[in-house]
Motif scaffolding. Structure first.
Motif, short mmCIF file in Angstrom:
data_model
loop_
_atom_site.label_atom_id
_atom_site.label_comp_id
_atom_site.label_asym_id
_atom_site.label_seq_id
_atom_site.Cartn_x
_atom_site.Cartn_y
_atom_site.Cartn_z
N ARG A 28 29.99 38.53 32.30
CA ARG A 28 30.41 38.80 33.02
C ARG A 28 29.02 39.10 33.90
O ARG A 28 28.05 39.82 35.01
CB ARG A 28 31.19 40.27 32.69
CG ARG A 28 29.89 40.89 30.83
CD ARG A 28 30.77 41.57 31.00
NE ARG A 28 30.60 42.52 29.17
CZ ARG A 28 31.04 41.94 28.00
NH1 ARG A 28 31.46 41.07 27.96
NH2 ARG A 28 30.86 42.44 26.52
N ASN A 46 28.15 51.07 34.64
CA ASN A 46 28.24 49.71 35.45
C ASN A 46 27.95 49.20 36.15
O ASN A 46 27.59 50.27 37.27
CB ASN A 46 29.90 48.90 35.29
CG ASN A 46 31.01 48.87 33.88
OD1 ASN A 46 31.79 49.45 33.89
ND2 ASN A 46 30.04 47.94 32.88
N TRP A 58 35.17 37.28 28.85
CA TRP A 58 35.31 38.24 30.44
C TRP A 58 34.79 38.31 31.46
O TRP A 58 33.33 38.35 31.73
CB TRP A 58 34.86 39.70 29.76
CG TRP A 58 36.24 40.23 28.31
CD1 TRP A 58 37.90 39.67 28.40
CD2 TRP A 58 35.74 41.26 27.72
NE1 TRP A 58 37.09 40.56 27.04
CE2 TRP A 58 37.21 41.59 26.71
CE3 TRP A 58 34.35 42.19 27.77
CZ2 TRP A 58 36.68 42.93 25.76
CZ3 TRP A 58 35.08 43.25 27.21
CH2 TRP A 58 36.15 43.27 25.75
N ARG A 59 35.09 37.98 32.28
CA ARG A 59 34.96 38.32 33.60
C ARG A 59 34.72 39.27 34.50
O ARG A 59 35.03 40.77 34.14
CB ARG A 59 36.16 37.55 35.35
CG ARG A 59 36.00 35.73 34.86
CD ARG A 59 34.45 35.12 34.79
NE ARG A 59 34.20 35.17 36.53
CZ ARG A 59 35.10 34.50 37.23
NH1 ARG A 59 36.15 33.65 37.34
NH2 ARG A 59 34.99 34.53 38.22
N LEU A 60 34.09 39.93 35.96
CA LEU A 60 34.01 41.12 36.61
C LEU A 60 35.81 41.18 37.49
O LEU A 60 36.20 40.52 37.51
CB LEU A 60 32.78 41.17 37.47
CG LEU A 60 31.68 41.32 37.24
CD1 LEU A 60 30.43 41.03 38.30
CD2 LEU A 60 31.18 41.94 35.94
N SER A 67 33.23 44.99 33.96
CA SER A 67 33.98 43.76 33.15
C SER A 67 36.17 43.63 33.01
O SER A 67 35.99 44.97 33.44
CB SER A 67 33.38 43.67 31.75
OG SER A 67 34.18 44.76 30.98
N GLU A 68 36.43 42.93 32.98
CA GLU A 68 37.92 42.54 32.13
C GLU A 68 38.36 43.64 31.10
O GLU A 68 39.38 44.36 31.06
CB GLU A 68 38.19 41.04 32.17
CG GLU A 68 38.83 40.96 33.20
CD GLU A 68 38.66 39.26 32.71
OE1 GLU A 68 39.33 38.49 33.84
OE2 GLU A 68 38.33 38.69 31.68
N GLY A 100 33.92 45.87 39.46
CA GLY A 100 32.53 45.18 38.96
C GLY A 100 31.44 44.10 39.75
O GLY A 100 30.64 44.42 39.91
N HIS A 126 25.54 44.88 33.53
CA HIS A 126 26.96 43.36 34.41
C HIS A 126 27.87 45.65 35.64
O HIS A 126 28.21 46.25 34.80
CB HIS A 126 27.25 43.19 33.58
CG HIS A 126 28.22 43.78 32.63
ND1 HIS A 126 29.40 44.59 32.27
CD2 HIS A 126 28.16 43.96 31.47
CE1 HIS A 126 29.74 45.57 31.64
NE2 HIS A 126 29.15 44.78 30.67
#
Length: 290
Positions: free
Chosen positions: A80, A202, A46-48, A17-18, A52, A14
């Motif tokens: 993510r 990443n 967690w989001r991107l 991420s956060e 990201g 991925h």
């Protein structure tokens, strides 16, 4: 009869991420992101970051330009990974969310800053290596068991086909350990490489194939690997060559050579500091046997 096997397995990490961002900033001395709503979410939520999302799109561009058409699409159900999978923008993809593709469970380290990790735990991690598990968490050796479950399912369901999977860095290392049959000693030796030349960034793409990239011949097992990082500033990271490999195996002499890298601490139970005299360990022992 040879067991049916997947033709190619492509693993994509991925995008940033956060959590990646917060951890990096904390390592640089700024822990301000470890606050508020961030501390109320499990790491699976967690989001991107914007970076990201760019990394995920770059990975998708690379796959569409350099990769084959894939037959099946899987992703970790962590947000993510799901977000990264969607942003790859693979044509006609239908994604399956698979719990076994999740990140390694870090237990009490899940929301830990670098400075929160107790010195004793860091020492235990250094000693245990592949077998280290944070309190309430999972060792990388245990993650390999999940890899085996994933592979058994994919080989049975997608024999001769190509599978794309979006997942996590630790899971990708577990796949490496399984496919290349690396030992705990080799894993320790690779620590510097894992932080350098063979780092899984990443947005990195790790491909394993049974097909020889030069002549198209098929092997029974995965025999070629490629690790690409599309957004990397180094062109060699963006367009790496395929590398042929053979799963590690050992002669008797090879095993002993590996073992002998680590000198004995004790050679015999009778050589331990503070040992009892032999006659007290074995009462009635004849003089000639002492």
């Amino acid at each position: 009869t040879p067991k049916p096997r997947v033709l190619e397995l492509c693993l994509v990490r991925h995008g940033q991420s956060e959590g990646n961002l917060a951890y990096r900033r904390a390592g640089e001395g700024d822990s301000s992101l470890y606050s508020g709503p961030f501390m109320d979410r499990h790491s699976s939520m967690w989001r991107l970051t914007d970076r990201g999302r760019r990394e995920a799109r770059a990975a998708g561009d690379w796959l569409r330009e350099h990769g084959p058409a894939y037959d099946a699409f899987y992703t970790s159900e962590y947000l993510r990974a799901m977000e990264s999978a969607a942003l790859l923008a693979m044509p006609d993809a239908r994604w399956y969310c698979e719990p076994n593709c999740r990140e390694r469970d870090w237990g009490e380290w899940d929301l830990a800053r670098p400075t929160d990790k107790k010195r004793s735990e860091n020492s235990r991690q250094h000693r245990a290596g592949l077998y280290f598990a944070p309190a309430g968490g999972e060792s990388l050796a245990a993650v390999i068991l999940r890899v085996d479950l994933i592979l058994n399912y994919l080989h049975e369901r997608y024999a001769g086909q190509r599978v794309l999977m979006v997942c996590h860095g630790e899971l990708m290392w577990a796949f490496r350990l399984r496919f290349e049959k690396l030992t705990q000693v080799q894993f320790r030796d690779m620590a510097d490489k894992a932080r350098g030349d063979e780092r899984i960034h990443n947005g990195s793409i790790l491909r394993y194939t049974r097909e020889d990239p030069e002549n198209g011949s098929l092997g029974h097992s995965f025999r070629h690997v490629q690790l690409a990082t599309p957004g990397h500033k180094d062109v060699a990271k963006r367009r790496p060559p395929w590398r042929a490999f053979r799963p590690a195996s050992y002669s008797n002499a090879d095993l002993l050579a590996e073992v002998n890298r680590f000198p004995n601490i004790y050679r015999s139970s009778l050589d331990e500091p503070g040992r009892l005299p032999l006659e007290k360990l074995v009462p009635g022992l004849p003089d000639e046997a002492r």
